[in-house]
Each structure stands twice: as C-alpha cells, then as structure tokens.
Design a protein around this motif. Structure first.
Motif, PDB file in Angstrom:
ATOM      1  N   ALA A 273      46.242  39.829  39.796  1.00  0.00           N
ATOM      2  CA  ALA A 273      45.468  40.923  40.395  1.00  0.00           C
ATOM      3  C   ALA A 273      45.582  40.816  41.918  1.00  0.00           C
ATOM      4  O   ALA A 273      45.472  39.719  42.487  1.00  0.00           O
ATOM      5  CB  ALA A 273      44.015  40.834  39.961  1.00  0.00           C
TER       6      ALA A 273
ATOM      7  N   ASN B 109      44.874  43.100  45.844  1.00  0.00           N
ATOM      8  CA  ASN B 109      44.278  44.219  46.562  1.00  0.00           C
ATOM      9  C   ASN B 109      45.359  44.902  47.386  1.00  0.00           C
ATOM     10  O   ASN B 109      46.130  44.251  48.097  1.00  0.00           O
ATOM     11  CB  ASN B 109      43.160  43.735  47.481  1.00  0.00           C
TER      12      ASN B 109
ATOM     13  N   PRO C  30      39.941  48.468  49.803  1.00  0.00           N
ATOM     14  CA  PRO C  30      41.181  48.102  49.115  1.00  0.00           C
ATOM     15  C   PRO C  30      41.236  48.719  47.715  1.00  0.00           C
ATOM     16  O   PRO C  30      40.207  49.002  47.092  1.00  0.00           O
ATOM     17  CB  PRO C  30      41.109  46.576  49.050  1.00  0.00           C
ATOM     18  N   ILE C  31      42.432  48.936  47.222  1.00  0.00           N
ATOM     19  CA  ILE C  31      42.658  49.490  45.888  1.00  0.00           C
ATOM     20  C   ILE C  31      43.055  48.348  44.967  1.00  0.00           C
ATOM     21  O   ILE C  31      43.953  47.550  45.292  1.00  0.00           O
ATOM     22  CB  ILE C  31      43.777  50.552  45.916  1.00  0.00           C
ATOM     23  N   GLN C  32      42.371  48.263  43.862  1.00  0.00           N
ATOM     24  CA  GLN C  32      42.670  47.186  42.917  1.00  0.00           C
ATOM     25  C   GLN C  32      43.985  47.468  42.197  1.00  0.00           C
ATOM     26  O   GLN C  32      44.275  48.598  41.795  1.00  0.00           O
ATOM     27  CB  GLN C  32      41.545  47.041  41.898  1.00  0.00           C
ATOM     28  N   GLY C  33      44.774  46.433  42.057  1.00  0.00           N
ATOM     29  CA  GLY C  33      46.051  46.564  41.373  1.00  0.00           C
ATOM     30  C   GLY C  33      46.422  45.296  40.638  1.00  0.00           C
ATOM     31  O   GLY C  33      45.766  44.261  40.787  1.00  0.00           O
ATOM     32  N   ARG C  34      47.463  45.420  39.836  1.00  0.00           N
ATOM     33  CA  ARG C  34      47.950  44.264  39.079  1.00  0.00           C
ATOM     34  C   ARG C  34      49.470  44.294  39.107  1.00  0.00           C
ATOM     35  O   ARG C  34      50.094  45.332  38.834  1.00  0.00           O
ATOM     36  CB  ARG C  34      47.426  44.299  37.644  1.00  0.00           C
TER      37      ARG C  34
ATOM     38  N   LEU D   2      48.198  50.505  39.859  1.00  0.00           N
ATOM     39  CA  LEU D   2      46.984  50.738  40.636  1.00  0.00           C
ATOM     40  C   LEU D   2      45.893  51.343  39.769  1.00  0.00           C
ATOM     41  O   LEU D   2      46.172  52.128  38.853  1.00  0.00           O
ATOM     42  CB  LEU D   2      47.279  51.672  41.813  1.00  0.00           C
ATOM     43  N   LEU D   3      44.659  50.994  40.069  1.00  0.00           N
ATOM     44  CA  LEU D   3      43.503  51.567  39.386  1.00  0.00           C
ATOM     45  C   LEU D   3      42.827  52.568  40.315  1.00  0.00           C
ATOM     46  O   LEU D   3      42.682  52.325  41.518  1.00  0.00           O
ATOM     47  CB  LEU D   3      42.516  50.461  38.990  1.00  0.00           C
TER      48      LEU D   3
ATOM     49  N   ILE E 225      50.106  44.697  50.907  1.00  0.00           N
ATOM     50  CA  ILE E 225      49.261  43.707  50.220  1.00  0.00           C
ATOM     51  C   ILE E 225      49.240  42.453  51.105  1.00  0.00           C
ATOM     52  O   ILE E 225      50.201  42.167  51.841  1.00  0.00           O
ATOM     53  CB  ILE E 225      49.780  43.370  48.820  1.00  0.00           C
TER      54      ILE E 225
END
Length: 315
Positions: free
Chosen positions: A251, A253, A262-266, A298-299, A312
């Motif tokens: 995970a 940001n 920030p946008i959460q991402g994986r 991205l979420l 990032i």
C-alpha cells in the motif's frame, strides 16, 4: 510517429531522473487509463461518424460506420452458393423421380427384347452356317449383333439399377460437406459486414478521432482511440534503488498536483525490465539511473484526469 514517441519517452525518463531528489525519496509519474485502439477491418470509405472527441460512450454504442456495399454484394454471392449447394444435396437425398425410373425401365425392356431377338437370329445363322447355307461373313455379322445388343441390354440394366438404388452415401456426404462449407463462408462474410460497424467494446471516453465522413481508410488503420471508464491507475517510474523497498501488493500514498490529501493506492505490477538501459556497461552509479515502470491501483480516483502528474514518496 514511433521516432517521436521514442524521443518523448527518452525526454521524460531524463526529466524524471533529474527530478529525483538526491536521496531518491520520490518516484514520478502520471494518471493513466486503459486505452483501446479500434482499427479498420477493411479498406473502405467512412460513411457515418456518430461521436466526437471527448464524448462519453457506453459499451455497444455505434461509433463509426464504414461503407458496406461491397460486403452486401459478397453476402448475396455466398447466399447464392449456399442455395446451389442445398439444391444439389436435395437432388441426391430425394432419390430418383418416378418418371425417370419408368423411362429407364422401358429402355431396359427394349434393349432386352432386341438382345433376345439378336440371340435367336444368331442361333439360326449358326445352324445355317453348319449346313453351309450361309457364308462365314453372315454368321460373323449375326454374332456381332448378338454381342452388341447384349452389351446394350447390360448397360441399360445398370442405368436402371443405379436410378433405382439412388445416390451413394459417399456422394451425399460430399454434397453435405459442400453445404457446410457454403454456410461457413456465409457466416464469415456476415461477420465481416458486421465488423464494418465500429462499436464501443467498453464504457469509456473518445480520446482521438482523426477521421471524417468521406475519408477512405486502409485495412488496419487506427480509427478511434478509446479511454476506459474503469478506475484509473498511476504509472510511475521507480528508481532501481527502490526495488528492495517496494514490492507488488504494498500500500502506498500517491500525491497528485492540486490535491492536498494523498490518494490511497496499492502496487499492482513492477516491470522486471528497466524502461531505459544505457548502452554502456553498468556500474553502481549507472544502475541508480535505471527506471522501472510501476503500476499502482488507486482508490477513489475516478474523477482524476488522465495525464495528471503524480508522485509517490519512497520509504
């Protein structure tokens, strides 16, 4: 186009390398969406354009129409070939008409009668020849007539028997195969005509549409570029020094220009090969310049525009 793309990619990679901080704590990139290119299935003229650049479309919407007159003519030809093959198969499976069988039987009876008469005549001439009443020439003529009429009678019998028994299984199977081949050719041509109507394979947005009504395009020419409406992702250039710090599934940001939070991402994928490899032997300093394309799901980022710069922060 390929040369321009190569130069642009090299410029981006050089800029990204320059933008890295001295301690290599950031990776730069952009917001991306899946891009689908729709190409011309045939060399035809564009007759209708239903969309514009930037327009949102749904799966199944008609986007563009190519001229289908040639395809229609080929379909008519395939339909005629199928009808011909079906008619030939029907002739074989229907069997012999009663009229044909009756005519063949009458011809058989006539030849048999002639053969019987020729046999009697030959027997009479044989006796007369033995008695030396007729010469050898007359006897030979009678024998030849007997053999000839006997052969004709056998031929007529075989023809009558062939009509009576009907078509062979091998002939019917061959004719049936011709029907199947004609059906397949028709289906293929109908699919080719259907492909002349360019439809949206997914929900998305028209990105590029360089053609207009009246343009004639060659086979394989890109007609429309479509951006998927599915969730966007971030594609960043990960420096080689960060490969041991970030792995697939982590995970992270993602920070975008103009957005404070920030946008959460994986991390979904890290390319195994670098995007740019110097042509000279790599030493420790050179290896630090290698960049690996990395995709990050991205979420809550559906509204972010494609191409938006992101970064990032590396651990």
């Amino acid at each position: 186009m390929n040369t321009l793309h190569t130069l642009l990619s090299a410029f981006i990679l050089t800029s990204l390398a320059a933008c890295q901080t001295e301690d290599g704590t950031r990776a730069m990139g952009n917001i991306e969406r899946a891009r689908i290119s729709l190409s011309a299935p045939a060399s035809e003229q564009i007759v209708l354009v239903h969309v514009n650049e930037g327009q949102k479309v749904e799966r199944g919407n008609t986007l563009l129409q190519l001229d289908s007159r040639s395809a229609n003519a080929l379909i008519a030809q395939r339909e005629a070939e199928l009808a011909q093959a079906n008619a030939a198969l029907s002739v074989l499976t229907a069997g012999t008409r009663p009229e044909q069988l009756s005519a063949a039987l009458a011809a058989l009876e006539a030849t048999q009668a002639a053969s019987n008469e020729a046999e009697l005549k030959y027997q009479r001439f044989a006796k007369l020849y033995k008695s030396k009443v007729v010469g050898k020439a007359d006897f030979d003529t009678a024998r030849a007539d007997r053999d000839s009429t006997k052969a004709k009678a056998q031929q007529a019998y075989d023809q009558w028997l062939e009509l009576k028994n009907g078509a062979r299984e091998e002939d019917i199977a061959q004719s049936s195969a011709r029907v199947q081949a004609a059906q397949a050719a028709l289906l293929w041509q109908e699919k080719a005509r259907e492909d002349l109507t360019i439809k949206a394979p997914i929900d998305g947005t028209i990105d590029t549409l360089p053609w207009h009504v009246g343009d004639r395009v060659a086979f394989g020419t890109q007609l429309i570029s479509l951006l998927s409406a599915q969730r966007p992702y971030a594609r960043v250039y990960l420096p080689a020094s960060a490969l041991t710090k970030i792995k697939t599934g982590d995970a992270v940001n993602v920070f975008a220009d103009g957005i404070e939070a920030p946008i959460q991402g994986r991390v979904s994928n890290i390319r195994s090969q670098p995007a740019y490899t110097p042509f000279y032997a790599l030493n420790e300093r050179d290896r630090a310049r290698l960049m690996y394309l990395t995709d990050i799901d991205l979420l809550q980022a559906d509204n972010l525009p494609t191409g938006l710069a992101v970064e990032i922060r590396l651990p």
